[in-house]
Motif scaffolding. Structure first.
Motif, short mmCIF file in Angstrom:
data_model
loop_
_atom_site.label_atom_id
_atom_site.label_comp_id
_atom_site.label_asym_id
_atom_site.label_seq_id
_atom_site.Cartn_x
_atom_site.Cartn_y
_atom_site.Cartn_z
N GLY A 165 0.79 -1.22 0.00
CA GLY A 165 0.00 0.00 0.00
C GLY A 165 0.82 1.27 0.00
O GLY A 165 0.29 2.36 -0.16
N GLN A 166 2.16 1.15 0.21
CA GLN A 166 2.99 2.34 0.29
C GLN A 166 3.63 2.70 -1.05
O GLN A 166 4.34 3.69 -1.14
N PHE A 167 3.44 1.87 -2.06
CA PHE A 167 3.94 2.23 -3.37
C PHE A 167 3.08 3.36 -3.95
O PHE A 167 1.94 3.56 -3.53
N GLU A 301 -1.62 0.83 -9.07
CA GLU A 301 -0.41 0.77 -8.25
C GLU A 301 0.80 0.78 -9.17
O GLU A 301 0.91 -0.04 -10.06
N SER A 302 1.70 1.73 -8.95
CA SER A 302 2.90 1.83 -9.78
C SER A 302 3.96 0.87 -9.25
O SER A 302 4.36 0.95 -8.10
N ASP A 303 4.41 -0.06 -10.10
CA ASP A 303 5.44 -1.00 -9.65
C ASP A 303 6.66 -1.03 -10.57
O ASP A 303 7.52 -1.88 -10.42
N LEU A 352 9.72 4.79 -19.01
CA LEU A 352 8.78 3.68 -19.02
C LEU A 352 8.10 3.59 -17.66
O LEU A 352 8.76 3.66 -16.62
N LYS A 353 6.78 3.48 -17.68
CA LYS A 353 6.01 3.31 -16.45
C LYS A 353 5.13 2.08 -16.59
O LYS A 353 4.62 1.80 -17.68
N ALA A 354 4.95 1.36 -15.50
CA ALA A 354 4.06 0.20 -15.52
C ALA A 354 3.19 0.21 -14.26
O ALA A 354 3.66 0.58 -13.18
N TYR A 355 1.95 -0.18 -14.44
CA TYR A 355 0.99 -0.16 -13.34
C TYR A 355 0.23 -1.48 -13.27
O TYR A 355 0.02 -2.15 -14.28
N LYS A 356 -0.24 -1.76 -12.06
CA LYS A 356 -1.19 -2.85 -11.86
C LYS A 356 -2.51 -2.21 -11.44
O LYS A 356 -2.55 -1.41 -10.50
N VAL A 357 -3.58 -2.56 -12.13
CA VAL A 357 -4.89 -2.01 -11.81
C VAL A 357 -5.43 -2.78 -10.60
O VAL A 357 -5.62 -3.99 -10.66
N THR A 358 -5.66 -2.07 -9.50
CA THR A 358 -6.10 -2.73 -8.27
C THR A 358 -7.59 -2.60 -8.02
O THR A 358 -8.12 -3.24 -7.11
N GLY A 359 -8.28 -1.76 -8.80
CA GLY A 359 -9.71 -1.61 -8.60
C GLY A 359 -10.24 -0.37 -9.29
O GLY A 359 -9.53 0.29 -10.05
N HIS A 369 -6.15 -5.02 -16.53
CA HIS A 369 -5.41 -5.63 -15.42
C HIS A 369 -4.04 -4.99 -15.25
O HIS A 369 -3.58 -4.77 -14.13
N ARG A 370 -3.39 -4.70 -16.35
CA ARG A 370 -2.07 -4.06 -16.34
C ARG A 370 -2.03 -2.96 -17.38
O ARG A 370 -2.67 -3.06 -18.44
#
Length: 413
Positions: A165-167, A301-303, A352-359, A369-370
């Motif tokens: 949750g801190q990302f 969420e940015s990972d 480059l940025k990548a994310y995970k869709v959490t909701g 989803h991504r």
């Protein structure tokens, strides 16, 4: 600065080289090597110097070993003259008798540092190490499940850089094509942007969609891109800025007109903003002005962030790849981590940025989803990237996936 570093390294290593070469006793050089392995590890010595000295010691020891040991002894003894079987029996006994995981790990570590080749013949070293590791893994497997995450982190000395949750988290809004684009643009910039900026995001950015490869067209277009012998680079360069023409000929409309991103330091900050009266007003206004249908408000969420400089504006052109919700999330994540991300990191781009869709904000199923974003300074730079082997490798992987992702090309609004 680089020249000073190189000079310092050369001076340090020049001091060690004659010292290493002065050893003419197998036993003394073996003891010196073991002492170096145990007592000169980083941070006491710089990593590069530590490995260099160790390698030179091992190299000289291997030469002395070939010169001084009898042929039969090379395969049956250590460089100290120890027989191999007693060494094995000693360490296996210690490992089996260890009643604590730390003691057991120390036994394995000590064996590795004291006998790693060329001190011990390679085949026998690997065999004994395998037996020790089997004992260690069984011990871990039997006991680690009894520890909770916090105990395990403390035991292993793990330091949490960021907890769950801190990302960095973002709110990303996808607007469908409005009934009247000019009217939407005016209301969005003059009325909605000021409302969105009240949410307290550390960064707000809106992108106008230039062209889109809808999912129905993505596979044939991407397949054409992959057939480089049939589709030369000149055609590929022409293709991307004219996706709208191809889409019009197929009768398939662009799914989105504008995207907006609100970036927050962490999930807690986003949740506070989302629960505020300012958010309710901004979301209500977004629904009101989105005449082409309800916008999709996703929580991301940015990972992954590559070549992103804090405080520096992102380049104006963005290539966004949206991966739909997956029937088998675990299988997709395996492909994402092991295949897509490593290949994407090789694609030429400014960042480059990548994310995970959490909701989503309203709790409805998210369409994706991504999401991956590649940034460029202009359209020409982006089109040049499309012709590279790196992006063709990614395309090949995408073509093997189902469902096929949505590709969006956009510019700063």
């Amino acid at each position: 600065m680089a020249q000073i570093t190189v000079a310092a390294e050369s001076k340090y290593r020049e001091k060690w080289l004659p010292k290493i070469q002065s050893y003419d006793s197998l036993e003394k050089l073996t003891d010196a090597l073991v002492d170096w392995r145990f007592n000169s590890r980083p941070p006491k010595e710089r990593s590069g110097d530590y490995r260099w000295v160790e390698a030179k010691m091992e190299e000289h020891l291997a030469k002395l070993k070939a010169e001084k040991m009898a042929s039969n002894d090379l395969l049956t003894q250590t460089t100290r003259g120890e027989a191999l079987d007693p060494v094995r029996e000693n360490y296996i006994k210690q490992a089996k008798e260890a009643d604590d995981i730390i003691k057991l790990e120390s036994v394995v570590e000590e064996f590795r540092e004291r006998y790693r080749p060329p001190i011990m013949p390679v085949h026998d070293y690997l065999q004994i190490e395998r037996e020790l590791c089997e004992i260690l893994l069984r011990y871990r497997g039997e006991r680690w499940w009894d520890l909770d995450v916090q105990e395990l982190r403390k035991y292993r000395g793990a330091k949490m850089v960021k907890a769950d949750g801190q990302f960095a988290h973002s709110l990303m809004v996808f607007y469908p094509k409005p009934k009247n684009a000019a009217s939407f643009d005016k209301v969005y910039m003059e009325e909605h942007v000021p409302l969105a900026k009240k949410l307290g995001a550390k960064l707000f950015r809106a992108n106008k969609v230039v062209s889109t490869i809808p999912r129905g067209l993505a596979k044939p277009i991407l397949s054409a891109l992959m057939k480089s012998r049939l589709v030369p680079d000149s055609v590929i360069s022409f293709l991307f800025p004219h996706i709208d023409l191809i889409r019009a000929m197929s009768g398939e409309g662009a799914p989105y007109y504008l995207t907006a991103e609100l970036h927050f330091d962490d999930l807690a900050s986003l949740e506070v903003a989302a629960g505020s009266s300012a958010a309710k007003e901004a979301i209500g206004h977004a629904m009101e002005i989105s005449t082409g249908g309800a916008p999709s408000l996703m929580i991301l969420e940015s990972d992954l962030a590559l070549d992103e400089v804090a405080g520096k504006a992102r380049p104006p052109v963005k290539l966004t790849i949206c991966f739909p919700r997956q029937p088998d999330v675990d299988a997709f994540e395996d492909v994402w981590v092991n295949d897509i991300v490593p290949m994407a990191m090789k694609i030429p781009c400014e960042s480059l940025k990548a994310y995970k869709v959490t909701g989503t904000v309203d709790g409805s199923p998210a369409p994706f989803h991504r999401i991956a974003e590649l940034y460029y300074n202009d359209q020409e730079q982006m089109k040049a990237t499309v012709c590279t082997q790196e992006i063709r490798d990614v395309i090949a992987k995408i073509l093997s996936m189902s469902p096929v992702p949505l590709v969006i090309i956009s510019e700063n609004a």
